[in-house]
Motif scaffolding. Structure first.
Motif, mmCIF file in Angstrom:
data_model
loop_
_atom_site.group_PDB
_atom_site.id
_atom_site.type_symbol
_atom_site.label_atom_id
_atom_site.label_comp_id
_atom_site.label_asym_id
_atom_site.label_seq_id
_atom_site.Cartn_x
_atom_site.Cartn_y
_atom_site.Cartn_z
ATOM 1 N N LYS A 6 8.539 27.595 14.015
ATOM 2 C CA LYS A 6 7.250 28.392 14.416
ATOM 3 C C LYS A 6 7.190 29.236 15.658
ATOM 4 N N SER A 7 6.518 30.373 15.623
ATOM 5 C CA SER A 7 6.318 31.125 16.912
ATOM 6 C C SER A 7 5.012 31.274 17.245
ATOM 7 N N TYR A 8 4.902 30.979 18.511
ATOM 8 C CA TYR A 8 3.309 31.167 19.240
ATOM 9 C C TYR A 8 3.351 32.448 20.061
ATOM 10 N N THR A 9 2.106 32.698 20.078
ATOM 11 C CA THR A 9 1.815 33.923 20.761
ATOM 12 C C THR A 9 1.586 33.685 22.278
ATOM 13 N N TYR A 12 -1.590 32.142 23.045
ATOM 14 C CA TYR A 12 -1.718 30.589 22.625
ATOM 15 C C TYR A 12 -0.850 29.526 23.945
ATOM 16 N N ARG A 13 0.143 30.102 24.207
ATOM 17 C CA ARG A 13 0.957 29.333 25.055
ATOM 18 C C ARG A 13 0.234 29.116 26.443
ATOM 19 N N VAL A 36 1.685 20.437 18.828
ATOM 20 C CA VAL A 36 3.024 20.735 19.167
ATOM 21 C C VAL A 36 3.753 19.650 19.802
#
Length: 108
Positions: A6-9, A12-13, A36
């Protein structure tokens, strides 16, 4: 083949890290809530704290007491809401099944 990661923007982080930083909740609580990993969220929090010029200080005794009171009130309100949802569903099921009060029944 392995599963795709998964990749998070970055936004979002940052938002996830601020859930920990701004509210004083633990990384474990927030990680479970947003789905997460704890280590991953911990890295995001550390990075965001390092990025901030002046991270917020720890809560004083009065703020901590108010926070605990509000958390307890929030938990009580959630339980009340769940009870009302179940009661409404039960009442709706009774109406759908044709069960009604005696007042509405026709006299024989």
């Amino acid at each position: 083949m392995g599963a795709k990661r998964k990749s998070y923007t970055p936004a979002y982080r940052r938002d996830a890290a601020h859930l920990v930083i701004d509210t004083g909740r633990t990384i474990v609580e927030v990680a479970g809530e947003i789905g997460v990993g704890q280590a991953l969220l911990g890295r995001w929090v550390a990075a965001e704290r390092a990025r901030m010029d002046d991270p917020p200080g720890a809560l004083d005794i009065d703020e901590r007491a108010e926070l605990e009171r509000l958390r307890a009130e929030n938990a009580q309100l959630r339980m009340d809401r769940e009870f009302l949802k179940k009661a409404a569903a039960y009442a709706g099921d009774r109406c759908q099944a044709g069960v009604s009060s005696r007042r509405w029944r026709r006299a024989s």
